[in-house]
Design an enzyme around this catalytic site. Structure first.
Site, PDB file in Angstrom:
ATOM      1  N   ASP A   1      -1.375   9.193  14.597  1.00 17.74           N
ATOM      2  CA  ASP A   1      -1.545   9.147  13.142  1.00 17.74           C
ATOM      3  C   ASP A   1      -3.025   9.087  12.772  1.00 17.74           C
ATOM      4  O   ASP A   1      -3.471   9.747  11.834  1.00 17.74           O
ATOM      5  CB  ASP A   1      -0.798   7.936  12.587  1.00 17.74           C
ATOM      6  CG  ASP A   1      -0.905   7.808  11.078  1.00 17.74           C
ATOM      7  OD1 ASP A   1      -0.423   8.707  10.376  1.00 17.74           O
ATOM      8  OD2 ASP A   1      -1.473   6.811  10.606  1.00 17.74           O
TER       9      ASP A   1
ATOM     10  N   SER B   1       0.839  -1.213   0.000  1.00 18.03           N
ATOM     11  CA  SER B   1       0.000   0.000   0.000  1.00 18.03           C
ATOM     12  C   SER B   1       0.868   1.255   0.000  1.00 18.03           C
ATOM     13  O   SER B   1       0.911   2.012   0.976  1.00 18.03           O
ATOM     14  CB  SER B   1      -0.945  -0.025   1.213  1.00 18.03           C
ATOM     15  OG  SER B   1      -1.877  -1.060   1.091  1.00 18.03           O
TER      16      SER B   1
ATOM     17  N   ASP C   1       5.212   9.372   6.156  1.00 20.95           N
ATOM     18  CA  ASP C   1       4.790   9.550   4.769  1.00 20.95           C
ATOM     19  C   ASP C   1       4.749  11.040   4.406  1.00 20.95           C
ATOM     20  O   ASP C   1       5.085  11.912   5.217  1.00 20.95           O
ATOM     21  CB  ASP C   1       3.446   8.863   4.508  1.00 20.95           C
ATOM     22  CG  ASP C   1       2.328   9.393   5.404  1.00 20.95           C
ATOM     23  OD1 ASP C   1       2.452  10.516   5.931  1.00 20.95           O
ATOM     24  OD2 ASP C   1       1.319   8.680   5.580  1.00 20.95           O
TER      25      ASP C   1
ATOM     26  N   LYS D   1       8.125   2.810   6.585  1.00 17.62           N
ATOM     27  CA  LYS D   1       6.717   3.220   6.496  1.00 17.62           C
ATOM     28  C   LYS D   1       5.787   2.031   6.284  1.00 17.62           C
ATOM     29  O   LYS D   1       4.753   1.904   6.963  1.00 17.62           O
ATOM     30  CB  LYS D   1       6.573   4.229   5.350  1.00 17.62           C
ATOM     31  CG  LYS D   1       5.175   4.751   5.134  1.00 17.62           C
ATOM     32  CD  LYS D   1       5.171   5.864   4.087  1.00 17.62           C
ATOM     33  CE  LYS D   1       5.657   5.399   2.740  1.00 17.62           C
ATOM     34  NZ  LYS D   1       5.585   6.453   1.705  1.00 17.62           N
TER      35      LYS D   1
END
Length: 262
Positions: free
Chosen positions: A229, A71, A195, A163
């Protein structure tokens, strides 16, 4: 040899903004992060849909981890990618994950970039995933997510803070909540995904690298970085539907949205 490793680097910081950030996050707390994750995040809904259709919790959890590892460099919104994944595997339950992705990824609408490299990542992680039992997934990894981060990093030959590694742990946490019917907070030791959106937002506050800055904020607020996050996610470019869901489900939505202006 330089002296960099022995000298504490002094970063610029907007103390007023940082103090307000800490105040807001303390006021929101872990409960707000959990609400956003389970009632606002469209990715959580996509996973719930997949689990209901697969009716195989072990396969469900393993698919979620595999998908998280590819992803990145998406050609669509993250929410759309996870719904495409959910719908595809709901209709096409795989017997072999690597073979299934060899059919799925080249025809994806929202994850078209770097397909060959992503398929190699799936091939690399599949033997590890196949080796895991439900007992291990629940008792060893769900109740000790640092262990999953460490083992995934070894398998993928990546840094523990990479990440995709920490994102895979986050999505595993989602899948575990759905499959095991329990909430286990993310460990404080697992870093925030570094990111583009987090990188840009961090510059509003400091010149410090994002991972270490948010680790410090996590310690001050007692909210683990992966949950921070989640709180930031609707603020940093969420779809209109996401903002509507935030206002509908989160009693402190206005406080969350204040983060946008910092």
């Amino acid at each position: 040899m330089t002296l960099d490793r022995f000298v504490r680097v002094k970063y610029r910081e907007d103390k007023e903004k940082v103090n307000r950030l800490v105040e807001i996050l303390r006021e929101l707390g872990l409960d707000c992060a959990k609400t956003i994750e389970e009632k606002v995040d469209l990715q959580f809904d996509a996973l719930r849909n997949l689990r209901e259709n697969l009716k195989d919790d072990e396969l469900f959890i393993k698919l979620v981890m595999a998908n998280a590892l590819v992803s990145y460099q998406l050609s669509g919104k993250g929410e759309d990618w996870w719904w495409e994944f959910s719908r595809h595997f709901s209709e096409n339950p795989p017997r072999d994950i690597a073979e299934a992705y060899a059919q799925f990824l080249p025809n994806s609408k929202t994850n078209r970039r770097l397909v060959a490299g992503k398929l190699k990542r799936i091939e690399r992680v599949e033997p590890f995933l196949e080796s895991l039992s439900m007992d291990e997934l629940r008792d060893y990894y769900f109740n000790g997510m640092e262990r999953l981060r460490d083992d995934l990093a070894k398998v993928m030959n990546a840094k523990r803070s990479a990440k995709t590694i920490v994102f895979a742990v986050k999505m595993f946490g989602y899948a575990g909540r759905i499959a095991f019917g329990a909430f286990v907070p993310y460990p404080m030791a697992i870093e925030i995904p570094d990111d583009v959106r987090i990188n840009a937002y961090t510059k509003h506050f400091t010149t410090e690298p994002p991972v270490s800055f948010w680790k410090g904020i996590a310690e001050k607020t007692e909210i683990p970085p992966l949950h921070i996050d989640s709180i930031l996610w609707p603020v940093l470019g969420g779809k209109g539907e996401v903002l509507n869901r935030l206002k509908r489900h989160c009693p402190r939505a206005e406080l969350v949205l204040e983060l946008r202006g910092l």
